[in-house]
Structures are given as structure tokens and as C-alpha cells.
Design a protein around this motif. Structure first.
Motif, PDB file in Angstrom:
ATOM      1  N   LEU A   1     -33.658-109.927 -15.416  1.00 42.38           N
ATOM      2  CA  LEU A   1     -34.288-108.620 -15.616  1.00 42.38           C
ATOM      3  C   LEU A   1     -35.315-108.760 -16.738  1.00 42.38           C
ATOM      4  CD1 LEU A   1     -31.217-106.237 -15.405  1.00 42.38           C
ATOM      5  CD2 LEU A   1     -32.934-106.677 -13.668  1.00 42.38           C
ATOM      6  N   TRP A   2     -36.562-108.508 -16.415  1.00 41.41           N
ATOM      7  CA  TRP A   2     -37.616-108.652 -17.418  1.00 41.41           C
ATOM      8  C   TRP A   2     -37.407-107.697 -18.583  1.00 41.41           C
ATOM      9  CZ3 TRP A   2     -40.863-104.863 -19.054  1.00 41.41           C
ATOM     10  CH2 TRP A   2     -40.998-103.732 -18.245  1.00 41.41           C
ATOM     11  N   THR A   3     -36.795-106.558 -18.320  1.00 41.52           N
ATOM     12  CA  THR A   3     -36.588-105.583 -19.403  1.00 41.52           C
ATOM     13  C   THR A   3     -35.648-106.136 -20.463  1.00 41.52           C
ATOM     14  OG1 THR A   3     -34.885-104.521 -18.058  1.00 41.52           O
ATOM     15  CG2 THR A   3     -37.082-103.528 -18.030  1.00 41.52           C
ATOM     16  N   ASP A   4     -34.621-106.874 -20.043  1.00 43.85           N
ATOM     17  CA  ASP A   4     -33.701-107.475 -21.020  1.00 43.85           C
ATOM     18  C   ASP A   4     -34.435-108.501 -21.881  1.00 43.85           C
ATOM     19  OD1 ASP A   4     -31.640-105.947 -20.011  1.00 43.85           O
ATOM     20  OD2 ASP A   4     -30.868-107.550 -18.709  1.00 43.85           O
ATOM     21  N   ARG A   5     -35.237-109.341 -21.235  1.00 49.22           N
ATOM     22  CA  ARG A   5     -36.014-110.334 -21.982  1.00 49.22           C
ATOM     23  C   ARG A   5     -36.998-109.654 -22.925  1.00 49.22           C
ATOM     24  NH1 ARG A   5     -39.665-113.265 -19.530  1.00 49.22           N
ATOM     25  NH2 ARG A   5     -39.781-112.009 -17.658  1.00 49.22           N
ATOM     26  N   PHE A   6     -37.621-108.577 -22.448  1.00 52.53           N
ATOM     27  CA  PHE A   6     -38.623-107.862 -23.236  1.00 52.53           C
ATOM     28  C   PHE A   6     -37.988-107.206 -24.467  1.00 52.53           C
ATOM     29  CE2 PHE A   6     -41.414-104.320 -24.296  1.00 52.53           C
ATOM     30  CZ  PHE A   6     -42.658-104.927 -24.259  1.00 52.53           C
ATOM     31  N   LEU A   7     -36.925-106.453 -24.242  1.00 50.20           N
ATOM     32  CA  LEU A   7     -36.269-105.732 -25.340  1.00 50.20           C
ATOM     33  C   LEU A   7     -35.664-106.675 -26.378  1.00 50.20           C
ATOM     34  CD1 LEU A   7     -34.605-102.844 -23.316  1.00 50.20           C
ATOM     35  CD2 LEU A   7     -36.652-102.723 -24.773  1.00 50.20           C
ATOM     36  N   ALA A   8     -35.280-107.873 -25.957  1.00 51.64           N
ATOM     37  CA  ALA A   8     -34.717-108.858 -26.885  1.00 51.64           C
ATOM     38  C   ALA A   8     -35.753-109.341 -27.899  1.00 51.64           C
ATOM     39  CB  ALA A   8     -34.152-110.043 -26.111  1.00 51.64           C
TER      40      ALA A   8
ATOM     41  N   GLN B   1     -47.535-111.338 -26.803  1.00 45.43           N
ATOM     42  CA  GLN B   1     -47.705-111.708 -25.404  1.00 45.43           C
ATOM     43  C   GLN B   1     -46.346-111.912 -24.741  1.00 45.43           C
ATOM     44  OE1 GLN B   1     -50.384-115.130 -25.726  1.00 45.43           O
ATOM     45  NE2 GLN B   1     -52.008-113.827 -24.909  1.00 45.43           N
ATOM     46  N   PHE B   2     -46.291-111.577 -23.449  1.00 50.50           N
ATOM     47  CA  PHE B   2     -45.049-111.621 -22.694  1.00 50.50           C
ATOM     48  C   PHE B   2     -45.334-112.127 -21.292  1.00 50.50           C
ATOM     49  CE2 PHE B   2     -41.850-109.264 -20.070  1.00 50.50           C
ATOM     50  CZ  PHE B   2     -40.704-109.834 -20.616  1.00 50.50           C
ATOM     51  N   TRP B   3     -44.457-113.007 -20.788  1.00 53.44           N
ATOM     52  CA  TRP B   3     -44.620-113.552 -19.437  1.00 53.44           C
ATOM     53  C   TRP B   3     -43.987-112.596 -18.449  1.00 53.44           C
ATOM     54  CZ3 TRP B   3     -47.474-117.281 -17.420  1.00 53.44           C
ATOM     55  CH2 TRP B   3     -47.201-117.718 -16.136  1.00 53.44           C
ATOM     56  N   LEU B   4     -44.777-112.062 -17.533  1.00 52.19           N
ATOM     57  CA  LEU B   4     -44.292-111.111 -16.539  1.00 52.19           C
ATOM     58  C   LEU B   4     -45.121-111.235 -15.265  1.00 52.19           C
ATOM     59  CD1 LEU B   4     -42.410-108.683 -15.896  1.00 52.19           C
ATOM     60  CD2 LEU B   4     -44.183-107.207 -16.815  1.00 52.19           C
ATOM     61  N   ASP B   5     -44.458-111.216 -14.126  1.00 46.77           N
ATOM     62  CA  ASP B   5     -45.123-111.290 -12.822  1.00 46.77           C
ATOM     63  C   ASP B   5     -46.012-112.529 -12.690  1.00 46.77           C
ATOM     64  OD1 ASP B   5     -43.882-108.935 -12.047  1.00 46.77           O
ATOM     65  OD2 ASP B   5     -45.582-107.680 -12.665  1.00 46.77           O
ATOM     66  N   GLY B   6     -45.537-113.634 -13.238  1.00 44.15           N
ATOM     67  CA  GLY B   6     -46.256-114.893 -13.078  1.00 44.15           C
ATOM     68  C   GLY B   6     -47.469-115.071 -13.953  1.00 44.15           C
ATOM     69  N   ARG B   7     -47.633-114.230 -14.962  1.00 43.27           N
ATOM     70  CA  ARG B   7     -48.785-114.384 -15.871  1.00 43.27           C
ATOM     71  C   ARG B   7     -48.454-113.820 -17.244  1.00 43.27           C
ATOM     72  NH1 ARG B   7     -52.439-109.801 -16.073  1.00 43.27           N
ATOM     73  NH2 ARG B   7     -51.578-108.086 -14.879  1.00 43.27           N
ATOM     74  N   THR B   8     -49.235-114.231 -18.222  1.00 46.33           N
ATOM     75  CA  THR B   8     -49.079-113.741 -19.584  1.00 46.33           C
ATOM     76  C   THR B   8     -49.743-112.377 -19.699  1.00 46.33           C
ATOM     77  OG1 THR B   8     -49.112-115.997 -20.431  1.00 46.33           O
ATOM     78  CG2 THR B   8     -49.544-114.247 -22.005  1.00 46.33           C
ATOM     79  N   GLN B   9     -49.023-111.422 -20.286  1.00 48.66           N
ATOM     80  CA  GLN B   9     -49.554-110.072 -20.466  1.00 48.66           C
ATOM     81  C   GLN B   9     -49.329-109.642 -21.911  1.00 48.66           C
ATOM     82  OE1 GLN B   9     -48.533-107.221 -17.382  1.00 48.66           O
ATOM     83  NE2 GLN B   9     -47.824-108.869 -16.053  1.00 48.66           N
ATOM     84  N   TYR B  10     -50.137-108.710 -22.360  1.00 45.88           N
ATOM     85  CA  TYR B  10     -49.944-108.181 -23.707  1.00 45.88           C
ATOM     86  C   TYR B  10     -48.709-107.291 -23.741  1.00 45.88           C
ATOM     87  CZ  TYR B  10     -54.497-109.847 -25.275  1.00 45.88           C
ATOM     88  OH  TYR B  10     -55.553-110.636 -25.628  1.00 45.88           O
TER      89      TYR B  10
ATOM     90  N   HIS C   1     -47.800-104.841 -25.723  1.00 43.94           N
ATOM     91  CA  HIS C   1     -48.013-103.401 -25.897  1.00 43.94           C
ATOM     92  C   HIS C   1     -48.427-102.744 -24.577  1.00 43.94           C
ATOM     93  CE1 HIS C   1     -52.087-104.985 -26.539  1.00 43.94           C
ATOM     94  NE2 HIS C   1     -52.565-103.762 -26.323  1.00 43.94           N
ATOM     95  N   ARG C   2     -49.163-103.462 -23.750  1.00 44.85           N
ATOM     96  CA  ARG C   2     -49.567-102.925 -22.447  1.00 44.85           C
ATOM     97  C   ARG C   2     -48.371-102.845 -21.497  1.00 44.85           C
ATOM     98  NH1 ARG C   2     -54.982-102.591 -21.307  1.00 44.85           N
ATOM     99  NH2 ARG C   2     -54.567-102.951 -19.097  1.00 44.85           N
ATOM    100  N   VAL C   3     -47.492-103.847 -21.553  1.00 44.26           N
ATOM    101  CA  VAL C   3     -46.285-103.840 -20.728  1.00 44.26           C
ATOM    102  C   VAL C   3     -45.413-102.650 -21.110  1.00 44.26           C
ATOM    103  CG1 VAL C   3     -44.138-105.084 -20.205  1.00 44.26           C
ATOM    104  CG2 VAL C   3     -46.308-106.335 -20.327  1.00 44.26           C
ATOM    105  N   ALA C   4     -45.206-102.442 -22.410  1.00 44.45           N
ATOM    106  CA  ALA C   4     -44.368-101.336 -22.879  1.00 44.45           C
ATOM    107  C   ALA C   4     -44.974 -99.987 -22.499  1.00 44.45           C
ATOM    108  CB  ALA C   4     -44.176-101.425 -24.393  1.00 44.45           C
ATOM    109  N   TYR C   5     -46.269 -99.828 -22.709  1.00 47.63           N
ATOM    110  CA  TYR C   5     -46.940 -98.563 -22.404  1.00 47.63           C
ATOM    111  C   TYR C   5     -46.827 -98.247 -20.914  1.00 47.63           C
ATOM    112  CZ  TYR C   5     -50.486 -94.883 -22.419  1.00 47.63           C
ATOM    113  OH  TYR C   5     -51.143 -93.691 -22.284  1.00 47.63           O
ATOM    114  N   THR C   6     -47.094 -99.233 -20.082  1.00 49.04           N
ATOM    115  CA  THR C   6     -47.037 -99.044 -18.631  1.00 49.04           C
ATOM    116  C   THR C   6     -45.621 -98.704 -18.174  1.00 49.04           C
ATOM    117  OG1 THR C   6     -48.889-100.564 -18.345  1.00 49.04           O
ATOM    118  CG2 THR C   6     -47.551-100.120 -16.411  1.00 49.04           C
ATOM    119  N   ALA C   7     -44.628 -99.347 -18.771  1.00 49.69           N
ATOM    120  CA  ALA C   7     -43.235 -99.090 -18.389  1.00 49.69           C
ATOM    121  C   ALA C   7     -42.803 -97.679 -18.749  1.00 49.69           C
ATOM    122  CB  ALA C   7     -42.316-100.112 -19.051  1.00 49.69           C
ATOM    123  N   VAL C   8     -43.291 -97.158 -19.870  1.00 48.92           N
ATOM    124  CA  VAL C   8     -42.851 -95.839 -20.352  1.00 48.92           C
ATOM    125  C   VAL C   8     -43.781 -94.718 -19.898  1.00 48.92           C
ATOM    126  CG1 VAL C   8     -42.411 -94.469 -22.435  1.00 48.92           C
ATOM    127  CG2 VAL C   8     -41.667 -96.850 -22.335  1.00 48.92           C
ATOM    128  N   ARG C   9     -45.081 -94.914 -19.974  1.00 57.34           N
ATOM    129  CA  ARG C   9     -46.051 -93.852 -19.714  1.00 57.34           C
ATOM    130  C   ARG C   9     -46.721 -93.932 -18.340  1.00 57.34           C
ATOM    131  NH1 ARG C   9     -44.359 -91.712 -23.859  1.00 57.34           N
ATOM    132  NH2 ARG C   9     -45.212 -91.933 -25.938  1.00 57.34           N
TER     133      ARG C   9
END
Length: 147
Positions: free
Chosen positions: A4-11, A34-43, A45-53
Motif C-alpha cells: 500500500l503506497w499510503t503506508d510507505r508514504f505516511l512512514a 520525492q516519492f516513488w509512486l506509479d512507476g515514477r518519482t513524484q513530489y 507534497h503533490r502526492v499528499a495534496y492530490t490524495a486529500v484535495r
């Protein structure tokens, strides 16, 4: 069990006294997490914003209101146009935009300011007039040899 990417992210987040969600994972040279998600490196803050907002509109970018690039707290982020983001910052362009007077102390008023057509920068009409007067004075003092 699936990853689960969320577990990796929140850790990789730590709360701070200022309310920032400090990113403890990889930090890029520009200061953003930076965070690895969906096969690529992403910022992060953008991952968190997209997940919540939700999705970030294409014409907007995220501004860190807390000025902490490694913060991933969506409450500290606002989707704004690029110009707004730059002018809120502390860089050269933001500093120049906040100036109210030229380097010689003349106010940047509508009557005393013009935009340089070459690069769009503000110029002081009073200083420009003085520079032209000095130039005319120098040219008058030069005598040309007869041809």
C-alpha cells in the motif's frame, strides 16, 4: 499482502510544532521531498495534496504557504497560478515586484514608471530623464573634426 503506497508514504512523514508534515524520505536538490509512486518519482507534497484535495488543475501549481519545501501537509499548500507563486516567494523577481521606489528613492507611481519593452521591467522616468540629460551634456562637449 499488496504494497500500500499510503503506508510507505505516511512512514516518511513526521509532524512538527509548526504543523508541517516534514518529509523524511529522499529530498531533491531543489529541497522538495520525492516519492516513488506509479512507476515514477513524484513530489511528496503533490502526492499528499492530490490524495486529500483532488487533482491539481493544469494551469495551477502548489504554493507552500509555510515556505518549507519539504512539507507535505495539504493544509499548508494552495493551488495558485505561477505568477502568484513566484511573487509570494523570496526570489529576485518577488523582491523587485515588492519595491516601491527606485534605487535613487523616486516612488514607482503610475506617472513616474514605465515598462521596458525589451524585458518588461519597471523603470523610473525621473532617473531616465536625468540620464538622458547627462548624455546630452556629454555629447555637446565633444567637438568633431572637420571632414
Amino acid at each position: 499482502m499488496p504494497d500500500l503506497w499510503t503506508d510507505r508514504f505516511l512512514a516518511r512523514l513526521i509532524g512538527t510544532d509548526s504543523g508541517c508534515w516534514q518529509w523524511t524520505g529522499h529530498i531533491a536538490a531543489n529541497g522538495y521531498g520525492q516519492f516513488w509512486l506509479d512507476g515514477r518519482t513524484q513530489y511528496a507534497h503533490r502526492v499528499a495534496y492530490t490524495a486529500v484535495r483532488g487533482l491539481i488543475p493544469a494551469e495551477l501549481e502548489l504554493d507552500h504557504l509555510c515556505r518549507n519545501r519539504a512539507c507535505a501537509n495539504p493544509d499548508h499548500l494552495e493551488a495558485v497560478p505561477h505568477r502568484t507563486n513566484v511573487l509570494r516567494g523570496v526570489g529576485f523577481c518577488a523582491h523587485k515586484a515588492r519595491q516601491t521606489h527606485c534605487i535613487h528613492g523616486h516612488a514607482f507611481t503610475t506617472a513616474n514608471t514605465y515598462r521596458d519593452p525589451a524585458n518588461g521591467t519597471r523603470k523610473c522616468r525621473t532617473c531616465r530623464a536625468a540620464a538622458r540629460a547627462r548624455s546630452r551634456h556629454r555629447r555637446r562637449g565633444v567637438h568633431r573634426a572637420a571632414a
